[in-house]
Each structure stands twice: as structure tokens, then as C-alpha cells.
Design a protein around this motif. Structure first.
Motif, PDB file in Angstrom:
ATOM      1  N   LEU A 417      79.277  80.535  18.127  1.00  0.00           N
ATOM      2  CA  LEU A 417      78.589  81.688  17.549  1.00  0.00           C
ATOM      3  C   LEU A 417      77.311  81.910  18.339  1.00  0.00           C
ATOM      4  O   LEU A 417      76.455  81.030  18.415  1.00  0.00           O
ATOM      5  CB  LEU A 417      78.267  81.445  16.072  1.00  0.00           C
ATOM      6  CG  LEU A 417      77.396  82.517  15.389  1.00  0.00           C
ATOM      7  CD1 LEU A 417      78.102  83.873  15.403  1.00  0.00           C
ATOM      8  CD2 LEU A 417      77.053  82.095  13.963  1.00  0.00           C
ATOM      9  N   HIS A 418      77.176  83.091  18.935  1.00  0.00           N
ATOM     10  CA  HIS A 418      76.012  83.397  19.764  1.00  0.00           C
ATOM     11  C   HIS A 418      75.193  84.483  19.066  1.00  0.00           C
ATOM     12  O   HIS A 418      75.657  85.604  18.878  1.00  0.00           O
ATOM     13  CB  HIS A 418      76.479  83.904  21.135  1.00  0.00           C
ATOM     14  CG  HIS A 418      75.509  83.616  22.233  1.00  0.00           C
ATOM     15  ND1 HIS A 418      74.156  83.832  22.099  1.00  0.00           N
ATOM     16  CD2 HIS A 418      75.680  83.127  23.494  1.00  0.00           C
ATOM     17  CE1 HIS A 418      73.546  83.495  23.225  1.00  0.00           C
ATOM     18  NE2 HIS A 418      74.449  83.056  24.086  1.00  0.00           N
ATOM     19  N   THR A 419      73.943  84.150  18.667  1.00  0.00           N
ATOM     20  CA  THR A 419      73.090  85.093  17.936  1.00  0.00           C
ATOM     21  C   THR A 419      71.804  85.419  18.679  1.00  0.00           C
ATOM     22  O   THR A 419      70.892  86.006  18.089  1.00  0.00           O
ATOM     23  CB  THR A 419      72.739  84.522  16.548  1.00  0.00           C
ATOM     24  OG1 THR A 419      71.902  83.364  16.712  1.00  0.00           O
ATOM     25  CG2 THR A 419      73.980  84.147  15.765  1.00  0.00           C
ATOM     26  N   CYS A 420      71.713  85.058  19.953  1.00  0.00           N
ATOM     27  CA  CYS A 420      70.471  85.267  20.700  1.00  0.00           C
ATOM     28  C   CYS A 420      70.143  86.759  20.825  1.00  0.00           C
ATOM     29  O   CYS A 420      71.027  87.592  21.019  1.00  0.00           O
ATOM     30  CB  CYS A 420      70.574  84.655  22.094  1.00  0.00           C
ATOM     31  SG  CYS A 420      70.847  82.874  22.082  1.00  0.00           S
ATOM     32  N   GLU A 421      68.844  87.053  20.697  1.00  0.00           N
ATOM     33  CA  GLU A 421      68.333  88.410  20.884  1.00  0.00           C
ATOM     34  C   GLU A 421      69.007  89.423  19.970  1.00  0.00           C
ATOM     35  O   GLU A 421      69.380  90.529  20.380  1.00  0.00           O
ATOM     36  CB  GLU A 421      68.459  88.822  22.354  1.00  0.00           C
ATOM     37  CG  GLU A 421      67.661  87.921  23.293  1.00  0.00           C
ATOM     38  CD  GLU A 421      67.804  88.315  24.751  1.00  0.00           C
ATOM     39  OE1 GLU A 421      67.919  89.526  25.022  1.00  0.00           O
ATOM     40  OE2 GLU A 421      67.806  87.412  25.600  1.00  0.00           O
ATOM     41  N   THR A 422      69.170  89.023  18.716  1.00  0.00           N
ATOM     42  CA  THR A 422      69.643  89.926  17.666  1.00  0.00           C
ATOM     43  C   THR A 422      68.588  89.932  16.568  1.00  0.00           C
ATOM     44  O   THR A 422      67.538  89.298  16.689  1.00  0.00           O
ATOM     45  CB  THR A 422      70.982  89.450  17.074  1.00  0.00           C
ATOM     46  OG1 THR A 422      70.778  88.183  16.403  1.00  0.00           O
ATOM     47  CG2 THR A 422      72.033  89.270  18.152  1.00  0.00           C
ATOM     48  N   GLY A 423      68.870  90.642  15.482  1.00  0.00           N
ATOM     49  CA  GLY A 423      67.964  90.636  14.344  1.00  0.00           C
ATOM     50  C   GLY A 423      68.222  89.486  13.391  1.00  0.00           C
ATOM     51  O   GLY A 423      67.574  89.370  12.345  1.00  0.00           O
ATOM     52  N   ILE A 424      69.175  88.638  13.722  1.00  0.00           N
ATOM     53  CA  ILE A 424      69.511  87.481  12.885  1.00  0.00           C
ATOM     54  C   ILE A 424      68.384  86.461  12.965  1.00  0.00           C
ATOM     55  O   ILE A 424      67.875  86.157  14.043  1.00  0.00           O
ATOM     56  CB  ILE A 424      70.844  86.863  13.353  1.00  0.00           C
ATOM     57  CG1 ILE A 424      71.995  87.853  13.115  1.00  0.00           C
ATOM     58  CG2 ILE A 424      71.126  85.543  12.635  1.00  0.00           C
ATOM     59  CD1 ILE A 424      73.291  87.450  13.769  1.00  0.00           C
ATOM     60  N   THR A 425      67.991  85.930  11.812  1.00  0.00           N
ATOM     61  CA  THR A 425      66.874  84.985  11.765  1.00  0.00           C
ATOM     62  C   THR A 425      67.338  83.568  12.075  1.00  0.00           C
ATOM     63  O   THR A 425      68.528  83.249  11.961  1.00  0.00           O
ATOM     64  CB  THR A 425      66.218  84.995  10.384  1.00  0.00           C
ATOM     65  OG1 THR A 425      67.168  84.512   9.405  1.00  0.00           O
ATOM     66  CG2 THR A 425      65.769  86.399  10.002  1.00  0.00           C
ATOM     67  N   LEU A 426      66.382  82.722  12.438  1.00  0.00           N
ATOM     68  CA  LEU A 426      66.674  81.318  12.697  1.00  0.00           C
ATOM     69  C   LEU A 426      67.232  80.655  11.440  1.00  0.00           C
ATOM     70  O   LEU A 426      68.152  79.833  11.523  1.00  0.00           O
ATOM     71  CB  LEU A 426      65.405  80.594  13.154  1.00  0.00           C
ATOM     72  CG  LEU A 426      65.517  79.082  13.350  1.00  0.00           C
ATOM     73  CD1 LEU A 426      66.576  78.733  14.386  1.00  0.00           C
ATOM     74  CD2 LEU A 426      64.164  78.493  13.759  1.00  0.00           C
ATOM     75  N   GLU A 427      66.704  81.017  10.289  1.00  0.00           N
ATOM     76  CA  GLU A 427      67.178  80.426   9.032  1.00  0.00           C
ATOM     77  C   GLU A 427      68.663  80.727   8.822  1.00  0.00           C
ATOM     78  O   GLU A 427      69.434  79.849   8.402  1.00  0.00           O
ATOM     79  CB  GLU A 427      66.363  80.972   7.867  1.00  0.00           C
ATOM     80  CG  GLU A 427      66.741  80.350   6.526  1.00  0.00           C
ATOM     81  CD  GLU A 427      65.919  80.909   5.379  1.00  0.00           C
ATOM     82  OE1 GLU A 427      66.075  80.394   4.249  1.00  0.00           O
ATOM     83  OE2 GLU A 427      65.137  81.855   5.604  1.00  0.00           O
ATOM     84  N   GLN A 428      69.078  81.959   9.117  1.00  0.00           N
ATOM     85  CA  GLN A 428      70.498  82.308   8.959  1.00  0.00           C
ATOM     86  C   GLN A 428      71.367  81.491   9.920  1.00  0.00           C
ATOM     87  O   GLN A 428      72.431  80.982   9.531  1.00  0.00           O
ATOM     88  CB  GLN A 428      70.713  83.795   9.248  1.00  0.00           C
ATOM     89  CG  GLN A 428      70.127  84.737   8.217  1.00  0.00           C
ATOM     90  CD  GLN A 428      70.454  86.177   8.547  1.00  0.00           C
ATOM     91  OE1 GLN A 428      71.569  86.643   8.358  1.00  0.00           O
ATOM     92  NE2 GLN A 428      69.464  86.887   9.086  1.00  0.00           N
ATOM     93  N   ALA A 429      70.918  81.384  11.164  1.00  0.00           N
ATOM     94  CA  ALA A 429      71.687  80.616  12.138  1.00  0.00           C
ATOM     95  C   ALA A 429      71.776  79.146  11.738  1.00  0.00           C
ATOM     96  O   ALA A 429      72.827  78.507  11.871  1.00  0.00           O
ATOM     97  CB  ALA A 429      71.052  80.754  13.526  1.00  0.00           C
ATOM     98  N   GLN A 430      70.676  78.600  11.218  1.00  0.00           N
ATOM     99  CA  GLN A 430      70.675  77.209  10.762  1.00  0.00           C
ATOM    100  C   GLN A 430      71.592  77.017   9.557  1.00  0.00           C
ATOM    101  O   GLN A 430      72.273  75.997   9.443  1.00  0.00           O
ATOM    102  CB  GLN A 430      69.252  76.776  10.430  1.00  0.00           C
ATOM    103  CG  GLN A 430      68.361  76.603  11.653  1.00  0.00           C
ATOM    104  CD  GLN A 430      66.918  76.321  11.297  1.00  0.00           C
ATOM    105  OE1 GLN A 430      66.433  76.751  10.244  1.00  0.00           O
ATOM    106  NE2 GLN A 430      66.229  75.604  12.177  1.00  0.00           N
ATOM    107  N   ASP A 431      71.609  78.006   8.671  1.00  0.00           N
ATOM    108  CA  ASP A 431      72.496  77.931   7.503  1.00  0.00           C
ATOM    109  C   ASP A 431      73.954  77.892   7.945  1.00  0.00           C
ATOM    110  O   ASP A 431      74.766  77.144   7.382  1.00  0.00           O
ATOM    111  CB  ASP A 431      72.268  79.130   6.579  1.00  0.00           C
ATOM    112  CG  ASP A 431      70.957  79.033   5.808  1.00  0.00           C
ATOM    113  OD1 ASP A 431      70.383  77.928   5.766  1.00  0.00           O
ATOM    114  OD2 ASP A 431      70.515  80.062   5.263  1.00  0.00           O
ATOM    115  N   TYR A 432      74.286  78.698   8.958  1.00  0.00           N
ATOM    116  CA  TYR A 432      75.672  78.685   9.431  1.00  0.00           C
ATOM    117  C   TYR A 432      76.006  77.328  10.050  1.00  0.00           C
ATOM    118  O   TYR A 432      77.084  76.769   9.808  1.00  0.00           O
ATOM    119  CB  TYR A 432      75.924  79.796  10.459  1.00  0.00           C
ATOM    120  CG  TYR A 432      77.390  79.886  10.811  1.00  0.00           C
ATOM    121  CD1 TYR A 432      78.248  80.709  10.097  1.00  0.00           C
ATOM    122  CD2 TYR A 432      77.943  79.092  11.824  1.00  0.00           C
ATOM    123  CE1 TYR A 432      79.606  80.748  10.374  1.00  0.00           C
ATOM    124  CE2 TYR A 432      79.289  79.122  12.105  1.00  0.00           C
ATOM    125  CZ  TYR A 432      80.106  79.959  11.378  1.00  0.00           C
ATOM    126  OH  TYR A 432      81.465  79.981  11.648  1.00  0.00           O
TER     127      TYR A 432
END
Length: 448
Positions: A417-432
Motif C-alpha cells: 500500500l503506497h500512500t506517499c504524497e496524498t491527503g492520507i494521514t500518518l495515523e491512517q497509514a499506521q492503523d492500516y
């Protein structure tokens, strides 16, 4: 007579039993000898490392791995040696390979250690045989994997299968040596056909059309994005070796004045341009050579020619596809409406790089989708249509700047899952990552 037969049966059974015992004993002896040689190399390696002879230690560890590639100890100690030497790329490659080959969970602590070193970003001073030197920490993970479907198609597709999958071809003769180059309508590369002394009926010189069951002798991939999922600007030597399971040894081509690595993989001889160290070159030459040039088992159905004319197609960007398409790769186009994809039940790979689309809603019907690459693609923000795609393994949203909510895909078990340079927060990425610890999750250009 009856007693004699019974004696023969008993003697025969005893002979079988003795033979079985001999075979078992031979196997046990062989295993014991193998284990003895393995631990001898392991002990040699430990002595070398203790005496700061890292080069000899590395070779001894590799010799142990060659004897028993399924044992974890040599991998772990070799990775530790690479850490001591400051070579974090090789350390990570060795640890990941060992984990894969051995199936052991004992690599977890080692991988955590490598993650901590990387996150600190520190420069490590080490002692080696030729003195002290400082080595900066390299990035030890790359979110890149091979598009196996591309290699499989190159190895197996004959001319008619290319036509059926990608559309009609424009043929042009490049030279007597290279033969004819085919540019299929929806294929991001070129396929080369020519007659040889071994295969004289590959192509009709008069019509410039290959035989329907002829396979190209060479397939040139025009962009690394078509061969690698998650390609950025480069692929390291270690990652190349890991993905293809080979030792990378670049060879200089005097004619082309470039370095290449060549190896056989999935029915192809693959030739990749690299730098002198073995890292994939910038804008590299990527060539696939099928090992078998005639598809002996391909049979054309009697009604195929007539039916081909009537097959329903759709247009996406500037490309035309049939609804049974399995792979779509489009770059740099204003696509807008994706609605035709809702009927593409066999679509396994969708790559839209630097494109614009209105919505992902039609993708909810793509039940076979495994790879979705939307790097730098804009115009959509809602990931809800992906929530039911249970086969999805790779989701690349790098620079898909309109996306800010990851919750719709929290139930998917992705591998990457690649979320770099999006509006997705670090917390959301950590939750995933917490919900799916086996997934490689990227945020702010590093893994979580």
C-alpha cells in the motif's frame, strides 16, 4: 507346494524390508553428511568474522547456504555480518531471502533491527580489512515487484494471442538482422518477428504478417513501469536479485557501450540494462526473449476469424480493448469515464499513471483485480468502490493528491500500500499497518 509359496512370500517381504532399511539408512547418512558440511562452513565463517576477515566470512556463509538453503542460521549471521560492514541493502536482501527460503519466524528481530537502523538514518563507522571507513545508510526497502503477467505473456503469447489481447498490429521492417517490428494497439512495447534457418515460416515476407502461432523472438518493453509494479526512478542491485532470485553480475556490451544482466526466468531470457554496479539504469533497455518460438499447442477455432470481427470493444483514453482484457496500462492521458471497466470481470492489472479520471466507481465490478496502480492520477477521492475487491494485492496511490480517506480499504488484505504524497494521514497509514502487519505500507517516502 503351499508351504513353499509361503516361504517365497516371506523371503520376498524380508528382502523388500531390508532394501527399505538400506535406503532409509543411506538417506540418514546423506543428511548427516550434509549437516556436518553445513556446520563446518558455519564454524569457518564465525572464525573469519571474529578475526575481522569479513570477505572470507561472507564467502563461508554463502557456502553454507548453498549446502542447505533452507536452514536459517547462515542467513541470519550473514545478514548480521553485512550490518557490521555497513551494507544494509545486502543485509536486508539476505534477511528477506532467508525468511522466504527457511520459513522461519526467527528473522523478525533481525528485520526490526534493520528498520530501526534505517529510521535513525545514522552513519555507521566500521572496521574492515582495509581500515576504517564511513558508509551512509542506504534505503533498505523498495516498494517494487515484478509484473509476472508481462513475463508470462512474453514467454507464451503467439502473434494471434497478441492480436486477440491488445488489438491489431502495425508492422514495419527495421533491418535484415532484426526483422519485423510489431506495434500492437494496446501493448506498451514492441514485438519482433523474423524468419531463421530453424524457423522459416515465422513471417510471410510478402504480406509482412507473422504466422498466427508464431511467437516473437524478442519483446522490448518501452517503460520500466510495464515490467515493475511501483517503479520510481531506479531499482537497486539487491532488489533486482531478490525479485528474480539471481546473483546480479553486470557484463559490459562493447557494441552498445552499456552494462547488462542476462538470465532465464519464467520461460524467457531476460536482458536488463544496469549501471556498472548492477542497479537498474535510468531509462533502461528491457528485453525479453522467449525460449520457445513456436506455440505448438495453439489451435485456432474454425469460427475464430469471423467472430473476431464481431467481438465487442470499448475505448479507454486512446486505446481500444475487448471486455475480456486482463491487463491495461495507460500513462499521461485524460481518461475521464472509467465506466466500461465495470464489465471487465477478467481484469487483473490496471495501471493508470499521471492520468485524470472522474471516479473509481466502475472498478467495483472488477472482481479479479489484483494490481491497481494510480500514481500521480487525479480527479478521484473516494476509495469506497475498492472495498469489495477481495483479490486486490497492490494499491499504489503515490501522489494521488485528492485521496484523503483510507477507511474504505481497511478490510482489504494488501501486500503493498503506497500512500506517499496524498491527503492520507500518518495515523491512517499506521492503523492500516496495525490491522495488516504483513503489508508493506509506505508513507512519506519510507515504510512504516
Amino acid at each position: 507346494m503351499e508351504k513353499s509359496n509361503k516361504n517365497k512370500i516371506i523371503i520376498g517381504a524380508a528382502a523388500v524390508l531390508v532394501a527399505g532399511i538400506v535406503v532409509i539408512a543411506a538417506i540418514l547418512v546423506s543428511r548427516q553428511q550434509k549437516e556436518k558440511r553445513y556446520y563446518a562452513q558455519l564454524q569457518n565463517a564465525r572464525i573469519y568474522i571474529t578475526n575481522m576477515d569479513y570477505d572470507s566470512g561472507v564467502e563461508a556463509y554463502k557456502a553454507a547456504i548453498e549446502i542447505n538453503p533452507e536452514a536459517a542460521a547462515a542467513y541470519i549471521e550473514l545478514a548480521e555480518a553485512y550490518i557490521d560492514m555497513g551494507d544494509y541493502t545486502e543485509a536486508t536482501y539476505t534477511a528477506e531471502l532467508g525468511s522466504l527460503k527457511s520459513g522461519s519466524r526467527s528473522f523478525e528481530a533481525l528485520m526490526n533491527k534493520l528498520d530501526e537502523i534505517r529510521d535513525r538514518g545514522e552513519v555507521v563507522a566500521i572496521d574492515v580489512a582495509d581500515g576504517k571507513e564511513n558508509r551512509a545508510l542506504d534505503e533498505v526497502r523498495e516498494n517494487i515487484s515484478v509484473r509476472y503477467g508481462m513475463i508470462e505473456n512474453a514467454a507464451n503469447f503467439c502473434y494471434q494471442e497478441y492480436v486477440n489481447t491488445y488489438g491489431s498490429a502495425t508492422m514495419s521492417k527495421t533491418s535484415d538482422e532484426e526483422g519485423y517490428r510489431a506495434k500492437f494497439q494496446g501493448f506498451g512495447g514492441y514485438a519482433y518477428f523474423k524468419n531463421t534457418s530453424e524457423n522459416r515460416n515465422v513471417i510471410d515476407e510478402a504480406t509482412r504478417r507473422p504466422a498466427k502461432n508464431a511467437k516473437p523472438y524478442k519483446v522490448v518493453v518501452t517503460s520500466p513501469d510495464l515490467l515493475f509494479v511501483g517503479y520510481g526512478e531506479s531499482v537497486s542491485k539487491a532488489r533486482l536479485g531478490q525479485m528474480f532470485g539471481i546473483d546480479i553480475a553486470p557484463v559490459y556490451d562493447e557494441l552498445q557501450k552499456k552494462y547488462f544482466v542476462e538470465f532465464e526466468y519464467m520461460g524467457c531470457r531476460i536482458r536488463l540494462e544496469t549501471d556498472e554496479k548492477g542497479n537498474l539504469a535510468d531509462e533502461p533497455v528491457l528485453e525479453l526473449y522467449p525460449l520457445n518460438l513456436i506455440k505448438e499447442d495453439w489451435v485456432e477455432e474454425e469460427t475464430e476469424t469471423e467472430e473476431t470481427e464481431e467481438v465487442e470493444t470499448f475505448t479507454l483514453g486512446s486505446f481500444t480493448y475487448t471486455y475480456d482484457v486482463t491487463s491495461i496500462v495507460i500513462m499521461g492521458e485524460n481518461i475521464g469515464d472509467l465506466s466500461p471497466l465495470s464489465e471487465c470481470k477478467d481484469l487483473r492489472e490496471l495501471v493508470l499513471i499521471s492520468c485524470t479520471v472522474n471516479s473509481l466507481e466502475p472498478l467495483s465490478g472488477c472482481s479479479s483485480l489484483e494490481i491497481l496502480d494510480l500514481r500521480r492520477t487525479t480527479g478521484f477521492s473516494d476509495l469506497s468502490p475498492l472495498s469489495g475487491l477481495s483479490n486486490l494485492l497492490y494499491l499504489d496511490l503515490h501522489s494521488a493528491s485528492d485521496v484523503s480517506d483510507l477507511s474504505p480499504v481497511m478490510g482489504l488484505s494488501l501486500k503493498l500500500l503506497h500512500t506517499c504524497e496524498t491527503g492520507i494521514t500518518l495515523e491512517q497509514a499506521q492503523d492500516y499497518k496495525e490491522a495488516h502487519p504483513d503489508c508493506e505500507v509506505w508513507y512519506d517516502n519510507h515504510t512504516i
